[in-house]
Design a protein around this motif. Structure first.
Motif, PDB file in Angstrom:
ATOM      1  N   VAL A  63       0.857  -1.174   0.000  1.00  0.00           N
ATOM      2  CA  VAL A  63       0.000   0.000   0.000  1.00  0.00           C
ATOM      3  C   VAL A  63       0.897   1.230   0.000  1.00  0.00           C
ATOM      4  O   VAL A  63       2.049   1.161   0.411  1.00  0.00           O
ATOM      5  CB  VAL A  63      -0.932   0.062   1.242  1.00  0.00           C
ATOM      6  CG1 VAL A  63      -1.894  -1.115   1.255  1.00  0.00           C
ATOM      7  CG2 VAL A  63      -0.163   0.119   2.547  1.00  0.00           C
ATOM      8  N   THR A  64       0.338   2.368  -0.469  1.00  0.00           N
ATOM      9  CA  THR A  64       1.029   3.629  -0.251  1.00  0.00           C
ATOM     10  C   THR A  64       0.589   4.178   1.107  1.00  0.00           C
ATOM     11  O   THR A  64      -0.563   4.002   1.518  1.00  0.00           O
ATOM     12  CB  THR A  64       0.716   4.645  -1.357  1.00  0.00           C
ATOM     13  OG1 THR A  64      -0.702   4.842  -1.439  1.00  0.00           O
ATOM     14  CG2 THR A  64       1.227   4.159  -2.704  1.00  0.00           C
ATOM     15  N   LEU A  65       1.522   4.811   1.791  1.00  0.00           N
ATOM     16  CA  LEU A  65       1.263   5.222   3.174  1.00  0.00           C
ATOM     17  C   LEU A  65       0.697   6.641   3.229  1.00  0.00           C
ATOM     18  O   LEU A  65       1.151   7.541   2.529  1.00  0.00           O
ATOM     19  CB  LEU A  65       2.538   5.097   4.000  1.00  0.00           C
ATOM     20  CG  LEU A  65       3.043   3.649   4.088  1.00  0.00           C
ATOM     21  CD1 LEU A  65       4.338   3.564   4.885  1.00  0.00           C
ATOM     22  CD2 LEU A  65       1.993   2.725   4.693  1.00  0.00           C
ATOM     23  N   MET A  66      -0.303   6.806   4.056  1.00  0.00           N
ATOM     24  CA  MET A  66      -1.099   8.019   4.073  1.00  0.00           C
ATOM     25  C   MET A  66      -0.281   9.262   4.382  1.00  0.00           C
ATOM     26  O   MET A  66      -0.573  10.350   3.879  1.00  0.00           O
ATOM     27  CB  MET A  66      -2.239   7.863   5.083  1.00  0.00           C
ATOM     28  CG  MET A  66      -3.298   6.894   4.639  1.00  0.00           C
ATOM     29  SD  MET A  66      -4.298   6.118   5.972  1.00  0.00           S
ATOM     30  CE  MET A  66      -4.539   7.445   7.115  1.00  0.00           C
ATOM     31  N   ALA A  67       0.747   9.122   5.202  1.00  0.00           N
ATOM     32  CA  ALA A  67       1.564  10.283   5.565  1.00  0.00           C
ATOM     33  C   ALA A  67       2.325  10.860   4.381  1.00  0.00           C
ATOM     34  O   ALA A  67       2.816  11.988   4.457  1.00  0.00           O
ATOM     35  CB  ALA A  67       2.548   9.907   6.670  1.00  0.00           C
ATOM     36  N   GLN A  68       2.428  10.119   3.295  1.00  0.00           N
ATOM     37  CA  GLN A  68       3.207  10.566   2.144  1.00  0.00           C
ATOM     38  C   GLN A  68       2.448  11.532   1.242  1.00  0.00           C
ATOM     39  O   GLN A  68       3.061  12.244   0.456  1.00  0.00           O
ATOM     40  CB  GLN A  68       3.643   9.368   1.308  1.00  0.00           C
ATOM     41  CG  GLN A  68       4.507   8.356   2.030  1.00  0.00           C
ATOM     42  CD  GLN A  68       5.808   8.957   2.496  1.00  0.00           C
ATOM     43  OE1 GLN A  68       6.030   9.113   3.686  1.00  0.00           O
ATOM     44  NE2 GLN A  68       6.650   9.333   1.568  1.00  0.00           N
ATOM     45  N   ARG A  69       1.113  11.511   1.306  1.00  0.00           N
ATOM     46  CA  ARG A  69       0.367  12.363   0.374  1.00  0.00           C
ATOM     47  C   ARG A  69      -1.037  12.638   0.897  1.00  0.00           C
ATOM     48  O   ARG A  69      -1.641  11.802   1.571  1.00  0.00           O
ATOM     49  CB  ARG A  69       0.277  11.714  -1.023  1.00  0.00           C
ATOM     50  CG  ARG A  69      -0.241  10.293  -1.027  1.00  0.00           C
ATOM     51  CD  ARG A  69      -0.233   9.679  -2.418  1.00  0.00           C
ATOM     52  NE  ARG A  69       1.073   9.676  -3.023  1.00  0.00           N
ATOM     53  CZ  ARG A  69       2.029   8.782  -2.753  1.00  0.00           C
ATOM     54  NH1 ARG A  69       1.813   7.817  -1.881  1.00  0.00           N
ATOM     55  NH2 ARG A  69       3.187   8.828  -3.366  1.00  0.00           N
ATOM     56  N   HIS A  70      -1.522  13.822   0.572  1.00  0.00           N
ATOM     57  CA  HIS A  70      -2.889  14.192   0.901  1.00  0.00           C
ATOM     58  C   HIS A  70      -3.848  13.301   0.114  1.00  0.00           C
ATOM     59  O   HIS A  70      -3.536  12.868  -1.002  1.00  0.00           O
ATOM     60  CB  HIS A  70      -3.113  15.668   0.528  1.00  0.00           C
ATOM     61  CG  HIS A  70      -4.403  16.233   0.992  1.00  0.00           C
ATOM     62  ND1 HIS A  70      -5.581  16.060   0.296  1.00  0.00           N
ATOM     63  CD2 HIS A  70      -4.713  16.979   2.078  1.00  0.00           C
ATOM     64  CE1 HIS A  70      -6.558  16.685   0.935  1.00  0.00           C
ATOM     65  NE2 HIS A  70      -6.065  17.245   2.025  1.00  0.00           N
ATOM     66  N   PRO A  71      -5.020  13.008   0.660  1.00  0.00           N
ATOM     67  CA  PRO A  71      -5.953  12.146  -0.077  1.00  0.00           C
ATOM     68  C   PRO A  71      -6.364  12.696  -1.438  1.00  0.00           C
ATOM     69  O   PRO A  71      -6.677  11.923  -2.345  1.00  0.00           O
ATOM     70  CB  PRO A  71      -7.143  12.003   0.868  1.00  0.00           C
ATOM     71  CG  PRO A  71      -6.961  13.025   1.935  1.00  0.00           C
ATOM     72  CD  PRO A  71      -5.508  13.295   2.018  1.00  0.00           C
ATOM     73  N   ALA A  72      -6.348  14.008  -1.610  1.00  0.00           N
ATOM     74  CA  ALA A  72      -6.656  14.562  -2.933  1.00  0.00           C
ATOM     75  C   ALA A  72      -5.573  14.189  -3.935  1.00  0.00           C
ATOM     76  O   ALA A  72      -5.863  13.851  -5.095  1.00  0.00           O
ATOM     77  CB  ALA A  72      -6.795  16.084  -2.845  1.00  0.00           C
TER      78      ALA A  72
END
Length: 330
Positions: A63-72
């Motif tokens: 998975v890509t990790l949420m801290a790396q990018r804004h959901p947009a």
């Protein structure tokens, strides 16, 4: 029986190797090509290079990790890949461990289930053309531009029952790593179903990422397990999941191969062993198995990994599926 996919098991520093994995997917009819998170090469950019090389296959991040990018940004990147390839994309996301979160955020998510739920919902509203607005952890007061594309499914990484329930509530796919079949059958898959029922929606698909090593001369299970999954086995949230699943791990990394193989979380053996392991995942309610040949790729190189993957995909293909040549992978 589940469908089968493959994952490229490292940062694609040589894009031609990632393209060769894409060729394998095309040649064998595997379900999808996946990549995980790296801090060396962004998986979306690498997949765009594959599309630029003319390959048109379904893709996924796990998975890509949420801290790396804004959901947009996550929504926009996933939809871009779907548009470029003309194929569906699974945008798998996850929070990672608390230590990882603190490396990139002012503090770890105070309520990780809430943050994960909100992240996925924000992505979905944006992909559906809406404006999510303000939430407790994320907000977006603007829509992304309307653009038609093939389907973008959102996956959520799942290790324990709480996150499995969140996946059932809001995600299209529940993604598991190293989860033994019995743990999936008894705890994770039912938790996904309960989460879906709470929201009156269809249960998400369950996708299990499974490390596999075919037994052979010089292939020591301990060495190969650590080469492919030593990083996961050193992380507290993975060890906690495995312990809750009844896997009797030693305190360190040495000696993990026996318990992991016994539980089915690490598949090591001959063709018959692989078939039995995949039957256990099917019985657990898994819809798709992603075959990870990370250890073989790391220790023996791309050629050996692709050769073993081609063999496994032939071995696991339904009896009525016509065989295809895999010469384009070499």
């Amino acid at each position: 029986m589940p469908t089968y996919s493959v994952i490229f098991p490292q940062a694609p520093l040589r894009i031609h190797e990632l393209v060769r994995y894409a060729d394998l997917v095309e040649a064998t009819g595997a379900q999808r090509l996946w990549q995980g998170q790296t801090l060396a090469v962004d998986p979306h950019t690498a997949f765009a290079a594959v599309a630029g090389a003319g390959r048109r296959i379904p893709l996924g991040t796990a998975v890509t990790l949420m801290a790396q990018r804004h959901p947009a940004e996550a929504a926009l990147q996933a939809r871009t890949l779907a548009r470029l390839t003309g194929c569906s994309v699974v945008a798998g996301v996850g929070p990672g461990g608390a230590e990882y979160q603190r490396r990139f955020l002012p503090e770890a998510y105070p309520r990780v289930l809430r943050a994960s739920r909100e992240y996925v919902r924000t992505m979905r509203v944006l992909l559906d053309g809406g404006v999510p607005g303000h939430g407790a952890d994320f907000h977006a007061d603007h829509a992304i531009a309307p653009l038609t594309s093939p389907a973008v499914e959102i996956g959520l990484g799942v290790l324990r029952e709480g996150m499995a329930g969140v996946a059932g509530e809001v995600a299209d796919v529940a993604l598991t790593w190293l989860a033994p079949p019995a743990y999936l059958r008894e705890r994770l898959v039912p938790a996904v179903a309960r989460g879906a029922r709470r929201r009156g929606r269809e249960k998400p698909r369950v996708v299990a990422l499974v490390p596999v090593v075919l037994a052979g001369p010089g292939r020591d299970p301990e060495r190969y397990l650590l080469a492919g999954n030593g990083g996961h086995l050193s992380q507290p949230h993975y060890r906690t999941m495995l312990q809750q699943a009844g896997v009797a791990l030693p305190d360190g990394l040495k000696g993990c191969a026996g318990p992991m193989t016994h539980a089915g979380a690490f598949v090591f053996g001959d063709d018959a062993d692989v078939r039995r392991a995949m039957a256990a995942y099917a019985q657990a309610g898994v819809d798709e198995v992603v075959l990870s040949l990370a250890a073989v790729h790391h220790l023996e190189g791309c050629d050996s990994a692709l050769e073993d993957l081609a063999h496994l995909l032939r071995l696991l293909a339904p009896a009525d599926q016509p065989s295809r040549s895999v010469s384009s992978t070499r």
